[in-house]
Motif scaffolding. Structure first.
Motif, PDB file in Angstrom:
ATOM      1  N   LYS A   1       0.843  -1.201   0.000  1.00  0.00           N
ATOM      2  CA  LYS A   1       0.000   0.000   0.000  1.00  0.00           C
ATOM      3  C   LYS A   1       0.881   1.255   0.000  1.00  0.00           C
ATOM      4  N   PHE A   2       1.917   1.265   0.838  1.00  0.00           N
ATOM      5  CA  PHE A   2       2.826   2.398   0.873  1.00  0.00           C
ATOM      6  C   PHE A   2       3.531   2.560  -0.469  1.00  0.00           C
ATOM      7  N   TYR A   3       4.020   1.453  -1.024  1.00  0.00           N
ATOM      8  CA  TYR A   3       4.747   1.471  -2.297  1.00  0.00           C
ATOM      9  C   TYR A   3       3.898   2.085  -3.409  1.00  0.00           C
ATOM     10  N   ASP A   4       2.647   1.669  -3.496  1.00  0.00           N
ATOM     11  CA  ASP A   4       1.773   2.196  -4.551  1.00  0.00           C
ATOM     12  C   ASP A   4       1.605   3.709  -4.433  1.00  0.00           C
ATOM     13  N   ASN A   5       1.365   4.193  -3.233  1.00  0.00           N
ATOM     14  CA  ASN A   5       1.183   5.638  -3.031  1.00  0.00           C
ATOM     15  C   ASN A   5       2.494   6.404  -3.170  1.00  0.00           C
ATOM     16  N   PHE A   6       3.562   5.854  -2.621  1.00  0.00           N
ATOM     17  CA  PHE A   6       4.861   6.499  -2.696  1.00  0.00           C
ATOM     18  C   PHE A   6       5.323   6.606  -4.146  1.00  0.00           C
ATOM     19  N   SER A   7       5.072   5.576  -4.934  1.00  0.00           N
ATOM     20  CA  SER A   7       5.474   5.582  -6.346  1.00  0.00           C
ATOM     21  C   SER A   7       4.814   6.726  -7.103  1.00  0.00           C
ATOM     22  N   ARG A   8       3.538   6.961  -6.826  1.00  0.00           N
ATOM     23  CA  ARG A   8       2.844   8.084  -7.479  1.00  0.00           C
ATOM     24  C   ARG A   8       3.474   9.416  -7.078  1.00  0.00           C
ATOM     25  N   SER A   9       3.818   9.547  -5.814  1.00  0.00           N
ATOM     26  CA  SER A   9       4.434  10.793  -5.340  1.00  0.00           C
ATOM     27  C   SER A   9       5.820  11.002  -5.936  1.00  0.00           C
ATOM     28  N   ILE A  10       6.594   9.935  -6.013  1.00  0.00           N
ATOM     29  CA  ILE A  10       7.930  10.036  -6.605  1.00  0.00           C
ATOM     30  C   ILE A  10       7.823  10.431  -8.077  1.00  0.00           C
ATOM     31  N   GLU A  11       6.885   9.847  -8.782  1.00  0.00           N
ATOM     32  CA  GLU A  11       6.709  10.187 -10.198  1.00  0.00           C
ATOM     33  C   GLU A  11       6.329  11.659 -10.351  1.00  0.00           C
ATOM     34  N   ALA A  12       5.496  12.171  -9.461  1.00  0.00           N
ATOM     35  CA  ALA A  12       5.128  13.593  -9.506  1.00  0.00           C
ATOM     36  C   ALA A  12       6.352  14.467  -9.247  1.00  0.00           C
ATOM     37  N   LEU A  13       7.202  14.063  -8.333  1.00  0.00           N
ATOM     38  CA  LEU A  13       8.416  14.809  -8.049  1.00  0.00           C
ATOM     39  C   LEU A  13       9.353  14.801  -9.255  1.00  0.00           C
ATOM     40  N   ILE A  14       9.490  13.664  -9.889  1.00  0.00           N
ATOM     41  CA  ILE A  14      10.343  13.559 -11.075  1.00  0.00           C
ATOM     42  C   ILE A  14       9.798  14.443 -12.197  1.00  0.00           C
ATOM     43  N   ARG A  15       8.481  14.423 -12.391  1.00  0.00           N
ATOM     44  CA  ARG A  15       7.888  15.290 -13.427  1.00  0.00           C
ATOM     45  C   ARG A  15       8.168  16.757 -13.113  1.00  0.00           C
ATOM     46  N   ARG A  16       8.191  17.089 -11.827  1.00  0.00           N
ATOM     47  CA  ARG A  16       8.477  18.461 -11.404  1.00  0.00           C
ATOM     48  C   ARG A  16       9.873  18.882 -11.841  1.00  0.00           C
ATOM     49  N   TYR A  17      10.848  17.964 -11.788  1.00  0.00           N
ATOM     50  CA  TYR A  17      12.201  18.263 -12.257  1.00  0.00           C
ATOM     51  C   TYR A  17      12.177  18.723 -13.712  1.00  0.00           C
ATOM     52  N   GLU A  18      11.300  18.086 -14.472  1.00  0.00           N
ATOM     53  CA  GLU A  18      11.283  18.346 -15.907  1.00  0.00           C
ATOM     54  C   GLU A  18      10.590  19.658 -16.261  1.00  0.00           C
ATOM     55  N   MET A  19       9.895  20.251 -15.302  1.00  0.00           N
ATOM     56  CA  MET A  19       9.217  21.516 -15.555  1.00  0.00           C
ATOM     57  C   MET A  19      10.108  22.661 -15.090  1.00  0.00           C
ATOM     58  N   GLU A  20       9.738  23.845 -15.455  1.00  0.00           N
ATOM     59  CA  GLU A  20      10.524  25.018 -15.097  1.00  0.00           C
ATOM     60  C   GLU A  20       9.995  25.641 -13.816  1.00  0.00           C
ATOM     61  N   GLN A  21      10.225  24.993 -12.686  1.00  0.00           N
ATOM     62  CA  GLN A  21       9.731  25.530 -11.424  1.00  0.00           C
ATOM     63  C   GLN A  21      10.843  26.032 -10.528  1.00  0.00           C
ATOM     64  N   GLY A  22      12.052  26.049 -11.038  1.00  0.00           N
ATOM     65  CA  GLY A  22      13.151  26.577 -10.244  1.00  0.00           C
ATOM     66  C   GLY A  22      13.405  25.766  -9.000  1.00  0.00           C
ATOM     67  N   ASP A  23      13.767  26.450  -7.941  1.00  0.00           N
ATOM     68  CA  ASP A  23      14.138  25.798  -6.690  1.00  0.00           C
ATOM     69  C   ASP A  23      13.056  25.923  -5.632  1.00  0.00           C
ATOM     70  N   ASP A  24      11.801  26.014  -6.059  1.00  0.00           N
ATOM     71  CA  ASP A  24      10.709  26.088  -5.101  1.00  0.00           C
ATOM     72  C   ASP A  24      10.720  24.850  -4.212  1.00  0.00           C
ATOM     73  N   VAL A  25      10.274  25.011  -2.976  1.00  0.00           N
ATOM     74  CA  VAL A  25      10.211  23.893  -2.041  1.00  0.00           C
ATOM     75  C   VAL A  25       9.093  22.948  -2.482  1.00  0.00           C
ATOM     76  N   TRP A  26       9.376  21.665  -2.469  1.00  0.00           N
ATOM     77  CA  TRP A  26       8.394  20.639  -2.807  1.00  0.00           C
ATOM     78  C   TRP A  26       7.284  20.672  -1.766  1.00  0.00           C
ATOM     79  N   LEU A  27       6.049  20.482  -2.167  1.00  0.00           N
ATOM     80  CA  LEU A  27       4.888  20.595  -1.293  1.00  0.00           C
ATOM     81  C   LEU A  27       5.022  19.747  -0.030  1.00  0.00           C
ATOM     82  N   CYS A  28       5.516  18.536  -0.153  1.00  0.00           N
ATOM     83  CA  CYS A  28       5.651  17.662   1.024  1.00  0.00           C
ATOM     84  C   CYS A  28       6.613  18.260   2.046  1.00  0.00           C
TER      85      CYS A  28
END
Length: 111
Positions: A63-90
């Motif tokens: 259960k943790f793995y499934d949810n954590f994987s979605r969050s990690i993927e969102a973080l990785i996608r964030r790298y690919e966008m132009e958001q600078g060094d903003d603090v990650w929501l978590c």
């Protein structure tokens, strides 16, 4: 890009704003690629620590793995966008409840 030279030695370069932006985007793309390449080891480390320290069984780990994987993927996608060094929501949300990761790192001696 304008290369700075002294004689035959190159000692720097000046990039245009567009060149710097393109370089930054490429670095972010490579970071995301690196994370995707090594994500299984990160997942394994987190899951193992949850099992060893908190006694999670297979059902809770999955259960943790499934949810954590979605969050990690969102973080990785964030790298690919132009958001600078903003603090990650978590990071921000944890700090709101008193879990200041930056402070903890300093207490541990990681700087």
């Amino acid at each position: 890009m304008k290369v700075k030279k002294a004689g035959k030695r190159v000692f720097g370069a000046v990039m245009s704003a567009a060149e710097k932006k393109a370089m930054d985007m490429e670095i972010q793309r490579q970071l995301a690629e690196y994370d995707r390449k090594h994500i299984r080891e990160i997942d394994a480390l987190v899951l193992w620590e949850l099992r060893e320290q908190l006694g999670f069984g297979n059902k809770r780990l999955k259960k943790f793995y499934d949810n954590f994987s979605r969050s990690i993927e969102a973080l990785i996608r964030r790298y690919e966008m132009e958001q600078g060094d903003d603090v990650w929501l978590c990071t921000y949300k944890l700090k709101e409840i008193g879990c200041d990761l930056e402070k903890w790192e300093k207490e541990r001696g990681d700087q």
